[in-house]
Design a protein around this motif. Structure first.
Motif, mmCIF file in Angstrom:
data_model
loop_
_atom_site.group_PDB
_atom_site.id
_atom_site.type_symbol
_atom_site.label_atom_id
_atom_site.label_comp_id
_atom_site.label_asym_id
_atom_site.label_seq_id
_atom_site.Cartn_x
_atom_site.Cartn_y
_atom_site.Cartn_z
ATOM 1 N N GLU A 88 17.268 27.215 21.914
ATOM 2 C CA GLU A 88 18.598 27.221 21.310
ATOM 3 C C GLU A 88 18.716 25.983 20.410
ATOM 4 O O GLU A 88 17.868 25.090 20.456
ATOM 5 N N ALA A 89 19.765 25.951 19.587
ATOM 6 C CA ALA A 89 19.900 24.881 18.594
ATOM 7 C C ALA A 89 20.406 23.558 19.186
ATOM 8 O O ALA A 89 20.540 22.574 18.471
ATOM 9 N N VAL A 90 20.717 23.556 20.469
ATOM 10 C CA VAL A 90 21.215 22.336 21.115
ATOM 11 C C VAL A 90 20.377 22.040 22.354
ATOM 12 O O VAL A 90 20.065 22.945 23.129
ATOM 13 N N VAL A 91 20.004 20.755 22.514
ATOM 14 C CA VAL A 91 19.396 20.304 23.767
ATOM 15 C C VAL A 91 20.395 19.341 24.394
ATOM 16 O O VAL A 91 20.884 18.435 23.708
ATOM 17 N N CYS A 92 20.748 19.554 25.675
ATOM 18 C CA CYS A 92 21.706 18.632 26.278
ATOM 19 C C CYS A 92 21.261 18.192 27.664
ATOM 20 O O CYS A 92 20.362 18.777 28.268
ATOM 21 N N GLY A 93 21.881 17.130 28.126
ATOM 22 C CA GLY A 93 21.539 16.592 29.436
ATOM 23 C C GLY A 93 22.125 15.207 29.621
ATOM 24 O O GLY A 93 22.905 14.732 28.788
ATOM 25 N N THR A 94 21.742 14.571 30.726
ATOM 26 C CA THR A 94 22.231 13.219 31.001
ATOM 27 C C THR A 94 21.054 12.262 31.125
ATOM 28 O O THR A 94 19.934 12.694 31.404
ATOM 29 N N GLY A 95 21.334 10.997 30.927
ATOM 30 C CA GLY A 95 20.293 9.985 31.049
ATOM 31 C C GLY A 95 20.886 8.611 30.857
ATOM 32 O O GLY A 95 22.118 8.468 30.755
ATOM 33 N N LYS A 96 20.022 7.629 30.804
ATOM 34 C CA LYS A 96 20.498 6.245 30.654
ATOM 35 C C LYS A 96 20.071 5.659 29.319
ATOM 36 O O LYS A 96 18.915 5.796 28.913
ATOM 37 N N ILE A 97 21.025 5.014 28.656
ATOM 38 C CA ILE A 97 20.726 4.241 27.453
ATOM 39 C C ILE A 97 20.992 2.784 27.801
ATOM 40 O O ILE A 97 22.136 2.429 28.113
ATOM 41 N N HIS A 98 19.967 1.970 27.801
ATOM 42 C CA HIS A 98 20.104 0.578 28.244
ATOM 43 C C HIS A 98 20.868 0.511 29.560
ATOM 44 O O HIS A 98 21.826 -0.235 29.707
ATOM 45 N N ASP A 99 20.455 1.375 30.482
ATOM 46 C CA ASP A 99 21.002 1.386 31.837
ATOM 47 C C ASP A 99 22.411 1.996 31.956
ATOM 48 O O ASP A 99 22.994 1.973 33.030
ATOM 49 N N LEU A 100 22.954 2.512 30.859
ATOM 50 C CA LEU A 100 24.287 3.143 30.921
ATOM 51 C C LEU A 100 24.125 4.656 31.003
ATOM 52 O O LEU A 100 23.434 5.253 30.166
ATOM 53 N N ASN A 101 24.766 5.258 31.986
ATOM 54 C CA ASN A 101 24.716 6.720 32.092
ATOM 55 C C ASN A 101 25.544 7.363 30.986
ATOM 56 O O ASN A 101 26.692 6.986 30.779
#
Lengths: 326, 289
Positions: free
Chosen positions: B106-119
C-alpha cells in the motif's frame, strides 16, 4: 408545457415535439381549424417521451442537469425556505468571497446559520461569484460563521454547489488547501448540529470544505465526486470526451452515493430536474431538513460529536487479512 | 523540452529518468555524477548540491528511528475495489502493478518507534505506489497512526508524498480527507503534537487535509507542494506560473510552512521540536514502554 429556454442535448426530441405542438396550435387558431385530436396526440407523445428520457437518465445526463443554468441555486432555496436571511460578509482577514456566502436566518421559527456556495445566474454575476469556485477567504469566512453558530448555539446548514475550489495562483498563494483542511478538522469538532445539502455540483475538496456535517442530503440529480468526470477522463482515459464513462465509473450520482453510505437521504426532484418546479423541490427539502434537524436536536453534544466522528471514521472500503472492511 | 537547459528553479520533477538505475546518477541541479551506493548511503541526497531524490518509505524509516525500535503496524491493510472500477484496465490489475513496482502492499507504511529515545507514531507515504494516491486503505492506515498516538499519548508524525486522491476509489478517497482530519481534531484536543513533513510531491487532497494540519509543518528542500496542479491552474485561469511556484521555498516565503529541513537533519530536528512541544508536558506518557 412550458417552452424550454435552455435545452440539454438529450432533451432535443422534446424540443422538437414542443415546436410541433406550437405550430399546430398556431395553425388551429389562424385557420380556425379543429386540430384537437392532433394536439392531444402530440401532447401524449410529449409526456411519453418525457417519461422515456427522464426515467432512465445516465450518470452523465444527470451531471448535465446538476449543471443546468436554470437549476435552483442555494439562494433560491434560502429564499423559499428561510426567513430573514442576514448575510454576514468577509473573513476578517483579507476579502469577502462572493462564491461562498453565509449568514443568519430562521427556519421554521428557529435561528440557524447558513453557509452556501453560490453560482451566478448570468455572465456578470458569474464573474462576481467566480462560477461558484471559492477561494481561501470563502472557506475562512465559512469557518468564522460556523464558529459564530457554535458560540450562539445555532445549527449550521450548508449548501454545496461548486465545480471545485478555485485553482489559481492567488488561491495557492493564500493556501486554499490549508483553509479547506482546517475546515475539515474544525467541522468534525463543531459542538452544534450540522446538515449539508448538495444542491448541484459537489466538486471534490472544494465541496467537502463545507461538507463535514452530521447529515449529508443530496438532490436526486446532483453529483458529488472526488474529481470532475472530465478531469478523471483526461487522466485515466487520456481524453476529456470520455467524461460519460468516467461519470459512470466514479459512481457520483445520488442513488449510488446513498448505497455507498456517503449521503443520508436523496431529496426527490420534479420530472426533468429541480429547475422545472422550484416550489416542489423546496418543499421536499423543507420536509427532509425538518426531520433531520429534529433528530439531531435530540442528541447531547457528546452524542453529536461521537456520532459524527464514527460517521466519517467508517467511510472507506479496504481489505485486511483477506476480509473486506468498511 | 531541451535536455541541456538548466532548470529555472529547484522544484523536483519526478520522471522515470530521475529514478536511479544502474551504477551512477546525475544530479539534475549541478550535473555532478554520484555513485548510487553513495547516494543511498546519503539518504538519496546529492552530497554537494543537496538535491533531494525521492526516498523509499522503508529507507526513510530505517534512517529515522533508533536502531531496532520501529514496529510496523497494520501491514495487512490493503486496497479493495469498492466501485469495481475499470478504465483502460481494471483497478485490481493496477494495484498488482503498483505492488510489484514498489515492493509495498500500500502507499503508506505506518508504525511506532523511537526517535532519539522518544516514542512516536509515524505514517510514511511512498510515491512509488500509485503516486502515493490516497484511497481507503492509505486513509485507514494514516487514521490508525493518529489514533495510536492518541491512545498511547505520544506525538504523531506524517511524511506526505502524494499526487492527491485515488480516483479509482471515487468518493471514498475524498472521504479519507474528512476521516484523517477528524482524527487530527481529536489529537489536537488531547494536546498531542502532530508534525507534518511535506516531501516531494504533496498535492491535492493530501495537501488539503492532514498534510497542512501540522502543529508544525516541515518540508524537504525543493518539494513540490500545492492544491491544484500546474496544468489545471493554467487551463482554468490561463495564468503563467511564476518561477518556483509551489516549491517548498515558495511556501516558506508565503507563510505556509515553518521550516525547510534537509532529510539529513530531519531526525535531529524532529527531536528538537518534540523536546519543546511535548517532553515534560505529559511526563507519564513517554516514560512507559
Amino acid at each position: 408545457m412550458e417552452k424550454p429556454i435552455y435545452t440539454l442535448e438529450f432533451e432535443k426530441p422534446l424540443r422538437e415535439l414542443s415546436a410541433q405542438l406550437d405550430q399546430l396550435r398556431q395553425r388551429s387558431e389562424e385557420n380556425k381549424l379543429d386540430l384537437a385530436d392532433e394536439i392531444a396526440a402530440i401532447e401524449r407523445k410529449i409526456s411519453a417521451t418525457q417519461r422515456e428520457i427522464y426515467s432512465s437518465l445516465s450518470p452523465w445526463q444527470k451531471v448535465q442537469i446538476a449543471r443546468h443554468p436554470k437549476r435552483p441555486y442555494a439562494l433560491d432555496y434560502v429564499e423559499a425556505l428561510f426567513e430573514n436571511f442576514q448575510e454576514l460578509h468577509g473573513d476578517r482577514q483579507y476579502n469577502d468571497d462572493r462564491a461562498l456566502i453565509g449568514g443568519t436566518a430562521f427556519f421554521q421559527g428557529r435561528a440557524v446559520m447558513i453557509v452556501a456556495q453560490q453560482k451566478g445566474r448570468d455572465t456578470k454575476e458569474n464573474i462576481q461569484r467566480n462560477f461558484g469556485m471559492a477561494q481561501p477567504e470563502g472557506y475562512r469566512k465559512a469557518l468564522r460563521l460556523m464558529r459564530l453558530a457554535e458560540k450562539f448555539g445555532m445549527p449550521v446548514i450548508t449548501f454545496i454547489d461548486t465545480p471545485g475550489a478555485f485553482p489559481g495562483i492567488e488561491s495557492e498563494e493564500r493556501h486554499v488547501s490549508e483553509a479547506i483542511a482546517v475546515n475539515l478538522r474544525e467541522m468534525a469538532m463543531l459542538r452544534v448540529p450540522s446538515i449539508a445539502i448538495v444542491v448541484g455540483e459537489g466538486g471534490s475538496g472544494g465541496a467537502l470544505g463545507i461538507g463535514v456535517t452530521d447529515r449529508v442530503l443530496i438532490f436526486e440529480n446532483s453529483y458529488y465526486s472526488v474529481i470532475s468526470p472530465e478531469g478523471c477522463a483526461a487522466i485515466l482515459w487520456k481524453d476529456r470526451a470520455a467524461a460519460p464513462q468516467a461519470a459512470e465509473a466514479l459512481k457520483i450520482n445520488a442513488d449510488h452515493l446513498e448505497k455507498l453510505g456517503i449521503v443520508d437521504e436523496v431529496i426527490p426532484e420534479p420530472f426533468g430536474g429541480a429547475h422545472n418546479d422550484l416550489k416542489q423541490s423546496a418543499d421536499a427539502l423543507r420536509y427532509a431538513l425538518l426531520k433531520h434537524l429534529n433528530d439531531l436536536r435530540a442528541l447531547s453534544v457528546e452524542q453529536l460529536l461521537d456520532t459524527r466522528y464514527e460517521r466519517y471514521r467508517h467511510l472507506g472500503v479496504y481489505e485486511e487479512a483477506g476480509a473486506t472492511q468498511h | 523540452m531541451s535536455l541541456f537547459s538548466k532548470p529555472q528553479y529547484s522544484t523536483v520533477v519526478v520522471k522515470k529518468k530521475d529514478i536511479p538505475k544502474g551504477l551512477w546518477t546525475k544530479c539534475p541541479i549541478s550535473g555532478e555524477i554520484v555513485f548510487n551506493k553513495e547516494l543511498e548511503d546519503n539518504l538519496m541526497v546529492v552530497p554537494k548540491s543537496g538535491y533531494h531524490f525521492p526516498i523509499q518509505a522503508r529507507a526513510r524509516i530505517a534512517a529515522l528511528f533508533d536502531p531496532n525500535t520501529f514496529e510496523e503496524a497494520d501491514a495487512k491493510v490493503r486496497s479493495a475495489d469498492p466501485l469495481k472500477f475499470v478504465d483502460s484496465q481494471p483497478y485490481p490489475e493496477r494495484l498488482k502493478k503498483y505492488e510489484k513496482e514498489s515492493g509495498l502492499p500500500e502507499a503508506v507504511v505506518c508504525g511506532t518507534g523511537k526517535i532519539h529515545d522518544l516514542n512516536v507514531s509515524v505514517a510514511v507515504m511512498d510515491f512509488r505506489f500509485c503516486g502515493g494516491a490516497m484511497g481507503s486503505a492509505s486513509g485507514e492506515k494514516i487514521t490508525r497512526a493518529i489514533e495510536v498516538a492518541l491512545k498511547k499519548k505520544i506525538p504523531c508524525i506524517i511524511f506526505s508524498a502524494s499526487g492527491g486522491a485515488r480516483m479509482q476509489e471515487g468518493i471514498f478517497s475524498l472521504m479519507q480527507m474528512a476521516k484523517t482530519s477528524a482524527a487530527l481534531g481529536r489529537l489536537a484536543e488531547a494536546k498531542l503534537p502532530f508534525i507534518s513533513v511535506l516531501t516531494h510531491p504533496t498535492m491535492g487532497g493530501v495537501t488539503a487535509s492532514f498534510a497542512t494540519l501540522g502543529d508544525v509543518i516541515l518540508a524537504e528542500p525543493g518539494a513540490l507542494v500545492g492544491f491544484a496542479g500546474a496544468r489545471v491552474i493554467k487551463e482554468t485561469t490561463k495564468q503563467t506560473l511564476p518561477p518556483g511556484f509551489q516549491s517548498a521555498e515558495f511556501l516558506l516565503q508565503h507563510g505556509l510552512i515553518d521550516q525547510i529541513v534537509s532529510r539529513l537533519d530531519m531526525r535531529d530536528r524532529l527531536r528538537d521540536l518534540l523536546l519543546a512541544l511535548y517532553v515534560g508536558k505529559l511526563p507519564a506518557a513517554n516514560a512507559k514502554s
